[in-house]
Scaffold this active site. Sequence first.
Site, PDB file in Angstrom:
ATOM      1  N   TYR A 145       0.824  -1.210   0.000  1.00 39.01           N
ATOM      2  CA  TYR A 145       0.000   0.000   0.000  1.00 39.01           C
ATOM      3  C   TYR A 145       0.861   1.265   0.000  1.00 39.01           C
ATOM      4  O   TYR A 145       0.453   2.295  -0.531  1.00 39.01           O
ATOM      5  CB  TYR A 145      -0.900   0.040   1.239  1.00 39.01           C
ATOM      6  CG  TYR A 145      -2.232  -0.660   1.075  1.00 39.01           C
ATOM      7  CD1 TYR A 145      -2.301  -1.953   0.583  1.00 39.01           C
ATOM      8  CD2 TYR A 145      -3.411  -0.022   1.430  1.00 39.01           C
ATOM      9  CE1 TYR A 145      -3.517  -2.594   0.465  1.00 39.01           C
ATOM     10  CE2 TYR A 145      -4.629  -0.655   1.308  1.00 39.01           C
ATOM     11  CZ  TYR A 145      -4.676  -1.938   0.828  1.00 39.01           C
ATOM     12  OH  TYR A 145      -5.888  -2.566   0.707  1.00 39.01           O
ATOM     13  N   LYS A 195       3.296 -15.041   1.197  1.00 36.73           N
ATOM     14  CA  LYS A 195       3.423 -15.671  -0.119  1.00 36.73           C
ATOM     15  C   LYS A 195       4.920 -15.929  -0.302  1.00 36.73           C
ATOM     16  O   LYS A 195       5.552 -15.458  -1.254  1.00 36.73           O
ATOM     17  CB  LYS A 195       2.827 -14.744  -1.197  1.00 36.73           C
ATOM     18  CG  LYS A 195       2.700 -15.368  -2.579  1.00 36.73           C
ATOM     19  CD  LYS A 195       1.668 -16.468  -2.685  1.00 36.73           C
ATOM     20  CE  LYS A 195       1.728 -17.124  -4.056  1.00 36.73           C
ATOM     21  NZ  LYS A 195       0.851 -18.310  -4.169  1.00 36.73           N
ATOM     22  N   ASP A 227      -2.954 -17.893  -0.692  1.00 38.35           N
ATOM     23  CA  ASP A 227      -3.960 -18.595  -1.497  1.00 38.35           C
ATOM     24  C   ASP A 227      -4.553 -19.762  -0.722  1.00 38.35           C
ATOM     25  O   ASP A 227      -5.769 -19.978  -0.696  1.00 38.35           O
ATOM     26  CB  ASP A 227      -3.383 -19.043  -2.860  1.00 38.35           C
ATOM     27  CG  ASP A 227      -2.042 -19.742  -2.754  1.00 38.35           C
ATOM     28  OD1 ASP A 227      -1.420 -19.727  -1.662  1.00 38.35           O
ATOM     29  OD2 ASP A 227      -1.595 -20.313  -3.771  1.00 38.35           O
ATOM     30  N   ASP A 251      -6.309  -7.192   4.001  1.00 43.24           N
ATOM     31  CA  ASP A 251      -7.455  -6.514   3.383  1.00 43.24           C
ATOM     32  C   ASP A 251      -8.365  -7.545   2.716  1.00 43.24           C
ATOM     33  O   ASP A 251      -9.582  -7.564   2.920  1.00 43.24           O
ATOM     34  CB  ASP A 251      -6.938  -5.501   2.345  1.00 43.24           C
ATOM     35  CG  ASP A 251      -8.068  -4.820   1.598  1.00 43.24           C
ATOM     36  OD1 ASP A 251      -9.025  -4.384   2.260  1.00 43.24           O
ATOM     37  OD2 ASP A 251      -7.996  -4.741   0.354  1.00 43.24           O
TER      38      ASP A 251
HETATM   39  C1  IPM Z   1     -10.306  -1.522   4.116  1.00 46.69           C
HETATM   40  C2  IPM Z   1     -10.571  -0.821   2.814  1.00 46.69           C
HETATM   41  C3  IPM Z   1      -9.446   0.140   2.516  1.00 46.69           C
HETATM   42  C4  IPM Z   1      -8.172  -0.675   2.404  1.00 46.69           C
HETATM   43  C5  IPM Z   1      -9.671   0.995   1.261  1.00 46.69           C
HETATM   44  C6  IPM Z   1     -10.949   1.776   1.334  1.00 46.69           C
HETATM   45  C7  IPM Z   1      -8.507   1.914   0.997  1.00 46.69           C
HETATM   46  O1  IPM Z   1     -10.763  -1.758   1.804  1.00 46.69           O
HETATM   47  O2  IPM Z   1     -10.107  -0.821   5.138  1.00 46.69           O
HETATM   48  O3  IPM Z   1     -10.310  -2.750   4.134  1.00 46.69           O
HETATM   49  O4  IPM Z   1      -7.876  -1.227   1.344  1.00 46.69           O
HETATM   50  O5  IPM Z   1      -7.446  -0.733   3.393  1.00 46.69           O
HETATM   51 MG    MG Z   2     -10.902  -3.753   2.483  1.00 45.75          MG
END
Ligand code: IPM
Ligand code: MG
Length: 368
Positions: A145, A195, A227, A251
Amino acid sequence: MKKTIKLALLPGDGIGPEVMTAALTVLKAVERAYGLSVTVTEGLVGGIAIDTHGTALPKETLSLCETSDAILFGSVGGPKWESLPPEKQPERGALLPLRKHFDLYANLRPAFVYPALIEASPLKNNRLVGGLNILIVRELTSGIYFGKPKGREGSGPSERGFDTMAYSRSEIERIARFAFKTAQNRKKRLVSVDKANVLATMMFWREVVTAIAKEFPDVTLSHLYVDNAAMQLINAPQDFDVILAPNMFGDILSDEAAMITGSIGMLASASLSASGFGLYEPIGGSAPDIAGTNKANPIAQILSLAMLLEHSFALNECATAIHNAIARVLADNYRTRDLVHDDNTREAQQFNILSTQEMGAAIAEKIT
Ligand code: IPM
Ligand code: MG
């Protein structure tokens, strides 16, 4: 018990404001029942802040958060802002910077199924015998991210987009220690997801997590490739206790876990810094398709409030009261729309479908 709490309230976009209003109804009931005194100050964040202030995270909002004891966050984003440059969009312009600014590296996403909702799970109910109680510990301020470089370059067929997945030793160590400590207070079983069969970052992740395990001999550590973890979560969800995951895998797996509990509208989260400062938010998005219709499920927002009371203020009693109230409302066959599946008409008939605000009020009424 008398506590004065200063909350920053950031409802955001889409269903955010609606589910936040329902959560405030519950907060009022908790204040009354437990003699709390909570000061709530609202701030603009996400698309609505872009529309009014030209930026997804206005200075005023950031300083409101800085001077508050905790942040209760709704959701941000929607089609209206999707054509903006990525760094201006609500998610990358507000939510990720907020997580980074407060160094909220530890993201807790509890997935448990209320007994009344076993029927709402898309899994065959025999997969949920014995219930489900998983805690995903997601690393939240690093990984793919945030890794640099990130961007786009070139043009034509050779135009490319790129992100960087990177973790430093100290970043892995702190989230691993957090996860081990969390596991110590639960069933002492930790599954680390990676992974490592493909990605160098993830080989390193596995190595560092394994080294940290030596500090926690009472916790049983195992590793799963992501996975395989996605598969096992469907196959044998009750085998999991605590799951440790890097940012992106956490996520993905948390949406899957949420659905197993009946709906994405059921899962709350806490994002914590080393000093214990916290932002609390539902894991689902702003659901623009149903925004403004008073149909959204407010339970994830209400559970986020419960997590806030527990983690930021050690008000475990209040958090438990909220959980019990939700369980009772569900046991009385009250549902929001997302929890009733049309393919199950016989069962659907026995439910009372509530609006967002009616669900908030029903839960508030059961707070004792
Ligand atoms: C989450 C959301 C966020 C993320 C998005 C909205 C940026 O999906 O908090 O899970 O990917 O962290
Ligand atoms: Mg999310």
